[in-house]
Design an enzyme around this catalytic site. Structure first.
Site, PDB file in Angstrom:
ATOM      1  N   GLY A  32     -24.644  16.528  18.156  1.00 34.93           N
ATOM      2  CA  GLY A  32     -24.837  17.214  16.881  1.00 34.93           C
ATOM      3  C   GLY A  32     -25.548  18.532  17.108  1.00 34.93           C
ATOM      4  N   SER A  34     -28.330  21.592  16.956  1.00 36.28           N
ATOM      5  CA  SER A  34     -29.767  21.677  17.188  1.00 36.28           C
ATOM      6  C   SER A  34     -30.473  21.445  15.853  1.00 36.28           C
ATOM      7  CB  SER A  34     -30.128  23.066  17.731  1.00 36.28           C
ATOM      8  OG  SER A  34     -31.519  23.189  17.918  1.00 36.28           O
ATOM      9  N   SER A  36     -30.511  18.532  14.298  1.00 34.18           N
ATOM     10  CA  SER A  36     -29.834  17.478  13.516  1.00 34.18           C
ATOM     11  C   SER A  36     -30.526  16.128  13.611  1.00 34.18           C
ATOM     12  CB  SER A  36     -28.368  17.338  13.968  1.00 34.18           C
ATOM     13  OG  SER A  36     -28.296  16.948  15.330  1.00 34.18           O
ATOM     14  N   SER A 106     -23.715  18.879  23.116  1.00 34.52           N
ATOM     15  CA  SER A 106     -22.343  18.614  23.606  1.00 34.52           C
ATOM     16  C   SER A 106     -21.296  18.999  22.565  1.00 34.52           C
ATOM     17  CB  SER A 106     -22.192  17.148  24.036  1.00 34.52           C
ATOM     18  OG  SER A 106     -22.662  16.244  23.060  1.00 34.52           O
TER      19      SER A 106
END
Length: 199
Positions: A32, A34, A36, A106
């Site tokens: 997710g 940054s 999150s 990712s």
């Protein structure tokens, strides 16, 4: 040179290592934006599982970039290599019988598929932190969105670099509307339902 490298089979296999720990190895892959909640929820789950007597290991994006991946930047090529290394390390930990938690932005579906293919069916659990960008940017715990908006950081995911949301994650969590405890409970229930842990 690869012709001279031969795979060495271990006498103690992963199923035996996991049986000793009364758990099944798996990888929970937190992905997710940054801010999150990836690291927060992964850490809280790690504590909850540890307190229940399970054997875990948490790999966090920033921590890994201090050591294993300190030679990598943030180009698309380096991001792919970063995730490849994490996937291989996660597989080694799972082979040791551990429940592995990995918290990495990712952003690319192809990278997450690459890691998924390293694991037997059911052992790669994609946890999508589906927290809205506005919430992540409002939190901005590291001040990175502010720097990205000011042009001080380039290729920042969610601002000037894309994030490809998972189409079919095993679990979706939105920390803008769910508490840490609620998220951990959802994850524990998932692991129990699939008999990766036994309660």
């Amino acid at each position: 040179m690869e012709d001279n490298i031969v795979w060495h089979d271990h006498k103690v296999v992963r199923s035996q290592r996991a049986e000793n720990k009364n758990q099944k190895p798996c990888l929970l892959w937190f992905t997710g934006l940054s801010g999150s909640g990836k690291s927060t929820i992964a850490n809280a789950l790690d504590v909850a599982l540890h307190n229940r007597g399970y054997h875990t290991f948490l790999l966090d994006g920033d921590n890994v970039r201090h050591g294993l991946c300190k030679d990598l930047g943030f180009s698309n090529e380096d991001r792919v290599e970063n995730i490849r290394r994490i996937g291989e390390v996660s597989k080694l930990f799972a082979d040791a019988g551990l429940i592995v938690l990995s918290a990495f932005i990712s952003p690319f579906n192809s990278d997450r598929r690459m890691v998924r293919k390293l694991f037997p069916a059911g052992e790669f659990i994609e946890v999508y932190m589906d927290t809205p960008l506005a919430t992540c940017e409002e939190r901005d715990p590291k001040g990175l969105y502010q720097k990205a908006r000011a042009g001080e950081i380039s290729d920042f995911t969610g601002v000037d670099s894309p994030y490809e949301a998972p189409a079919h994650p095993e679990i979706s969590l939105d920390t803008s509307g769910s508490s840490v405890d609620d998220c951990v409970e959802s994850l524990i229930n998932y692991l129990l339902d699939r008999k990766l842990i036994v309660g």
